[in-house]
Design a protein around this motif. Sequence first.
Motif, PDB file in Angstrom:
ATOM      1  N   PRO A  28      55.115 -83.894   9.709  1.00 51.89           N
ATOM      2  CA  PRO A  28      56.152 -84.052  10.731  1.00 51.89           C
ATOM      3  C   PRO A  28      57.576 -83.986  10.174  1.00 51.89           C
ATOM      4  O   PRO A  28      58.509 -83.630  10.894  1.00 51.89           O
ATOM      5  CB  PRO A  28      55.850 -85.434  11.320  1.00 51.89           C
ATOM      6  CG  PRO A  28      54.414 -85.682  11.003  1.00 51.89           C
ATOM      7  CD  PRO A  28      54.173 -85.019   9.685  1.00 51.89           C
ATOM      8  N   ASP A  29      57.744 -84.327   8.879  1.00 49.85           N
ATOM      9  CA  ASP A  29      59.087 -84.349   8.298  1.00 49.85           C
ATOM     10  C   ASP A  29      59.531 -82.994   7.753  1.00 49.85           C
ATOM     11  O   ASP A  29      60.708 -82.820   7.425  1.00 49.85           O
ATOM     12  CB  ASP A  29      59.156 -85.385   7.166  1.00 49.85           C
ATOM     13  CG  ASP A  29      58.917 -86.798   7.682  1.00 49.85           C
ATOM     14  OD1 ASP A  29      59.267 -87.055   8.846  1.00 49.85           O
ATOM     15  OD2 ASP A  29      58.369 -87.612   6.924  1.00 49.85           O
ATOM     16  N   GLY A  30      58.618 -82.048   7.579  1.00 49.23           N
ATOM     17  CA  GLY A  30      59.008 -80.746   7.057  1.00 49.23           C
ATOM     18  C   GLY A  30      57.945 -80.151   6.161  1.00 49.23           C
ATOM     19  O   GLY A  30      56.792 -80.597   6.133  1.00 49.23           O
ATOM     20  N   VAL A  31      58.360 -79.139   5.389  1.00 47.49           N
ATOM     21  CA  VAL A  31      57.456 -78.421   4.485  1.00 47.49           C
ATOM     22  C   VAL A  31      57.610 -78.988   3.080  1.00 47.49           C
ATOM     23  O   VAL A  31      58.737 -79.183   2.592  1.00 47.49           O
ATOM     24  CB  VAL A  31      57.779 -76.913   4.488  1.00 47.49           C
ATOM     25  CG1 VAL A  31      56.964 -76.175   3.431  1.00 47.49           C
ATOM     26  CG2 VAL A  31      57.495 -76.327   5.867  1.00 47.49           C
ATOM     27  N   VAL A  32      56.479 -79.232   2.426  1.00 44.31           N
ATOM     28  CA  VAL A  32      56.484 -79.835   1.097  1.00 44.31           C
ATOM     29  C   VAL A  32      56.426 -78.735   0.042  1.00 44.31           C
ATOM     30  O   VAL A  32      55.490 -77.926   0.020  1.00 44.31           O
ATOM     31  CB  VAL A  32      55.297 -80.793   0.919  1.00 44.31           C
ATOM     32  CG1 VAL A  32      55.316 -81.403  -0.476  1.00 44.31           C
ATOM     33  CG2 VAL A  32      55.327 -81.879   1.984  1.00 44.31           C
ATOM     34  N   LEU A  33      57.439 -78.694  -0.837  1.00 40.87           N
ATOM     35  CA  LEU A  33      57.450 -77.775  -1.969  1.00 40.87           C
ATOM     36  C   LEU A  33      57.016 -78.520  -3.226  1.00 40.87           C
ATOM     37  O   LEU A  33      57.299 -79.716  -3.378  1.00 40.87           O
ATOM     38  CB  LEU A  33      58.838 -77.171  -2.168  1.00 40.87           C
ATOM     39  CG  LEU A  33      59.385 -76.332  -1.005  1.00 40.87           C
ATOM     40  CD1 LEU A  33      60.768 -75.809  -1.332  1.00 40.87           C
ATOM     41  CD2 LEU A  33      58.442 -75.189  -0.682  1.00 40.87           C
ATOM     42  N   MET A  87      64.378 -76.021   7.464  1.00 39.99           N
ATOM     43  CA  MET A  87      63.391 -74.955   7.305  1.00 39.99           C
ATOM     44  C   MET A  87      63.478 -73.952   8.460  1.00 39.99           C
ATOM     45  O   MET A  87      63.377 -72.734   8.259  1.00 39.99           O
ATOM     46  CB  MET A  87      61.983 -75.570   7.250  1.00 39.99           C
ATOM     47  CG  MET A  87      60.938 -74.652   6.681  1.00 39.99           C
ATOM     48  SD  MET A  87      61.178 -74.418   4.911  1.00 39.99           S
ATOM     49  CE  MET A  87      59.930 -73.172   4.588  1.00 39.99           C
ATOM     50  N   ALA A  88      63.666 -74.448   9.664  1.00 39.03           N
ATOM     51  CA  ALA A  88      63.783 -73.559  10.824  1.00 39.03           C
ATOM     52  C   ALA A  88      64.996 -72.649  10.698  1.00 39.03           C
ATOM     53  O   ALA A  88      64.943 -71.460  11.051  1.00 39.03           O
ATOM     54  CB  ALA A  88      63.865 -74.391  12.107  1.00 39.03           C
ATOM     55  N   ARG A  89      66.095 -73.197  10.203  1.00 38.83           N
ATOM     56  CA  ARG A  89      67.294 -72.371  10.018  1.00 38.83           C
ATOM     57  C   ARG A  89      67.040 -71.269   8.997  1.00 38.83           C
ATOM     58  O   ARG A  89      67.412 -70.114   9.210  1.00 38.83           O
ATOM     59  CB  ARG A  89      68.461 -73.252   9.570  1.00 38.83           C
ATOM     60  CG  ARG A  89      69.741 -72.478   9.242  1.00 38.83           C
ATOM     61  CD  ARG A  89      70.820 -73.410   8.725  1.00 38.83           C
ATOM     62  NE  ARG A  89      70.385 -74.189   7.575  1.00 38.83           N
ATOM     63  CZ  ARG A  89      70.357 -73.697   6.332  1.00 38.83           C
ATOM     64  NH1 ARG A  89      70.712 -72.442   6.099  1.00 38.83           N
ATOM     65  NH2 ARG A  89      69.969 -74.474   5.328  1.00 38.83           N
ATOM     66  N   ARG A  90      66.402 -71.611   7.879  1.00 39.01           N
ATOM     67  CA  ARG A  90      66.145 -70.628   6.830  1.00 39.01           C
ATOM     68  C   ARG A  90      65.241 -69.495   7.342  1.00 39.01           C
ATOM     69  O   ARG A  90      65.485 -68.313   7.101  1.00 39.01           O
ATOM     70  CB  ARG A  90      65.496 -71.293   5.612  1.00 39.01           C
ATOM     71  CG  ARG A  90      66.460 -72.068   4.729  1.00 39.01           C
ATOM     72  CD  ARG A  90      65.719 -72.688   3.546  1.00 39.01           C
ATOM     73  NE  ARG A  90      66.615 -72.956   2.435  1.00 39.01           N
ATOM     74  CZ  ARG A  90      67.302 -74.061   2.286  1.00 39.01           C
ATOM     75  NH1 ARG A  90      67.198 -75.017   3.207  1.00 39.01           N
ATOM     76  NH2 ARG A  90      68.103 -74.220   1.245  1.00 39.01           N
ATOM     77  N   ILE A  91      64.176 -69.859   8.040  1.00 40.67           N
ATOM     78  CA  ILE A  91      63.221 -68.847   8.500  1.00 40.67           C
ATOM     79  C   ILE A  91      63.814 -67.987   9.607  1.00 40.67           C
ATOM     80  O   ILE A  91      63.669 -66.762   9.618  1.00 40.67           O
ATOM     81  CB  ILE A  91      61.921 -69.521   8.968  1.00 40.67           C
ATOM     82  CG1 ILE A  91      61.205 -70.162   7.775  1.00 40.67           C
ATOM     83  CG2 ILE A  91      61.007 -68.521   9.660  1.00 40.67           C
ATOM     84  CD1 ILE A  91      59.958 -70.937   8.149  1.00 40.67           C
ATOM     85  N   SER A  92      64.495 -68.604  10.565  1.00 40.38           N
ATOM     86  CA  SER A  92      65.031 -67.833  11.699  1.00 40.38           C
ATOM     87  C   SER A  92      66.082 -66.836  11.259  1.00 40.38           C
ATOM     88  O   SER A  92      66.283 -65.804  11.918  1.00 40.38           O
ATOM     89  CB  SER A  92      65.601 -68.778  12.758  1.00 40.38           C
ATOM     90  OG  SER A  92      66.694 -69.526  12.236  1.00 40.38           O
TER      91      SER A  92
END
Length: 792
Positions: free
Chosen positions: A671-676, A687-692
Amino acid sequence: MTDDGLVVSGDEHGVIQVCEPGGQWSELPVRRQSKVIAVAVDEGRISAVWRDGQVAVLGRAPDEGRVRADQNLGGTVVCAAWAADGQLAFALDRDTSVRVLSEGAVRTVWRHQGVRMLAWSPGGRLASTGADHRIRTTLPVPNAEPDELGVESRVTAMAFVTDDSLVTAHGRELTQWDLARSGSDDPTFEADDKITAVGLDPDDRGRSAAGTRLGLLREYDGRGSAMQWDPSRVTGTVHQLVRHRRGWLVASQGGAYWWSPEAGDPRRLSNRLCLAVATWRGSPVYGRYAEVVYQKDVQGGSPVPLLEFEVPVRDIAVGADGCLAALDCAGTVQVICPDGRRWRREKAGDRLLACLADGPLVLSAADAVVSELSRRGNRHYAQLRSGALSVAAVDSGELAAVYSDAGVVVFGRAGTQAPMDSPVVAEAPGSYAVVAAAPGRTVAAGRGRMAGFDRGGEETGKLSTAGTVNLCVGQEKVGCRVRFPGGGNTVLADTELARFQEGASSDHVGRLSEAVDLGGRLGDRLWFAGLDQEIDRARGTDPGQPVRINWLIEDSHLVDHPWELLHPAGGPLCWFDAPPVTMVRVVAPGTSHMAGAVSGTRAGRPRMLVVRTRDVLLIGVDDAYDQMRRRTRRSNVRLVSSMPEIVNTVEDLDRALTVADVLHLWAHSGPDGVVLPSGGPVPVSDMARRISNTGVRLVVLVGCRSAGLGRELVRHGVEAVVGMRTAVYNHTVQSLVEELTAQVLAGVPVDLAFVEALRHYVLTGQPGAPAVPLLHLRAGSTGALFHRADTA
């Protein structure tokens, strides 16, 4: 070897030798301690490149010496090839670049992993092959995007026969590739075969047919989301297609035919030049060189001449009242009135567009004027823009024209553009060259693609879309209220929904079964409250019409409920009903992202990017990617990289995220985001900003509880996103990712593609599979993301 018999050879010791016709071998004074990689010879010089990167251009005779100064390529050369005009293509060891040396300057033309062989065509087309068993080929111009040919085994030799014919050796086998008629990967896929004729079914908005320059016939099904390809062809270019009974009348260079995919090979009606066909009084009429003939039945019978001309018949039109008109290539029009009377007009125009109640409509191409003919004279009907590539008309009198610079434009009876003052096509101009029209719709076709447009100007991307039902879900004190489009509603208790969510999120088979049972009981409340009537209303008069339920969820705490599992008790999940009732979660993009949100199908070949984090549990993604490459060969997709991009840090992620149309992201998430692996989680909004920013159309998130990121991506303007509501296992979900991508790239609307993908996922045996993936769709999208045969 030259045409006059001069032979040149280079060996592994760096020696170059020449042999004149009928003479002896002699060594040129350029011996180097390095293997000769490639030599070339023309009338005035011999060119050579050695493994150590040295390039020399020599005279033909041993005593002539160098024609120009040597040049070094700056590394160890693994392969090279000389073009007829003196250009040198080469690749260096431990490098992925294919480079070209021309007039002393080196430039990179494209990248190819493990490149090991190069070849030039006589006209300057370059091909490369590498360790990935793929062949890339195109003209090596700046910013070239090569076509890709996929092979199953290593290429051991490669040579061009002509500019459009490439031969490759695979051990003891040879394959010949027809590049003029092949698509991205498959030599039998004819992406460059231009569509030359389009036919529409007046009684079925979805059904249409297309014919090509090479005589290939295709039929689009009634749903508009798939094509059926007939295995045989008619002879010559297809000029016209007209719906006749359960098949199509076909006009072609080699004669008139009747064709139905269900009946097999096209049935030839005539073997003389045919440019026009029509249905008159329930039977076929067609041009047979310079006459119009009538045939009682496509199954047999003798053709009866109706009209005779001096030159070939160009167009035939039949009016709603039974009037028959024909125009020949010299501009002469002949008409048979409903009462049997006949009349003719010389030099009437260039094309016959339609036959209206008052007479035939004829276009004069020189001045773009449409005239209405009658026995008494001509009447001005419409003034079009000049330069139309194709013009079509319907019984209502509307005209549709396609232009290279403006796309498709619809004109009304008065000749003004209707219903707007700008083209109705959402794609780039130049995509289409042929247009057909029927009441309420226009279909345009071009190089390997077809698209349908409502008369109101909104491109559907396909010829029909599923009916939709919007369900609004909101929280109230009494519980969760679901509102229907017709005004009906029902309330679901919060306690039941909480138990429903908890069971669907469990790994225990018994709890999952209880959740499905509860989904049936809750579903019954919706269906009994009026959802069944809403679905019937959306399906209309077509009992086979798929319906899409759009879930509009107003409160954020309700998004985790498994709404997709609601269904009538005792019946299948809606996805697997026949016809399917698909379910998507519709999200409105944020105000700041509206400008970048573009709906409808995109022109050009789609680009696909796969990114995964550096994790031993995700190594299997590489094998899945290889399967994906094989599965998507016919789709003409362009792969951004030959293998998945592996990321470890945010910096790696930023480098990997490039412009793409389809993105697969395999990563641990929550729920908090993508884990690297290094640096911790990347927040959902970040993450949404980077992908979009990549301009992507479809994103598949393979990560536990990634549905929140999917919803945020749509808010950032991405058109369609698949995310996971609960935990997901990457080995079983591979089938869903593969099938979804293949279907969407084949032109299937994303919700219908999701049906087939979910079916494959369920068949893996994964417990609770239908409760895992969610499909988010941007508000206003039709779900049609790509054409079947997009070409650049």
